[in-house]
Design a protein around this motif. Sequence first.
Motif: not given
Length: 113
Positions: A25-27, A29
């Motif tokens: 999920h860090l891609r 945001k």
Amino acid sequence: MPVSIVTIALLAASNVFMTFAWYGHLRFKGASLALVILVSWGIAFFEYCLQVPANRWGSAVFSAAQLKTIQEVLTLSVFAVFSVTYLREPFTWNYLVGFAFIAMGAFFIFHKW
């Protein structure tokens, strides 16, 4: 196929799912936190479907400490590839040194004294 190989293969596959569940999920945001939590839970379900049998079957040939050590070494290996390829983060020399120390720890866990 030997139980030890099946165990390691299942743990490696489970780590791919868990790495995506924890860090994929860090891609994204811009996505809401509630959404990424739900998606992460969905991905983690498949991780557990692989990890639980791996540990159950693997306990016939490995101790709990050895299973955990295999898990951690695989986790770092999968994460190293994931962070470079998916997150596009650099793999620096200090990561390599840290992983080498962890590999030495794994040696001591598996070495018969």
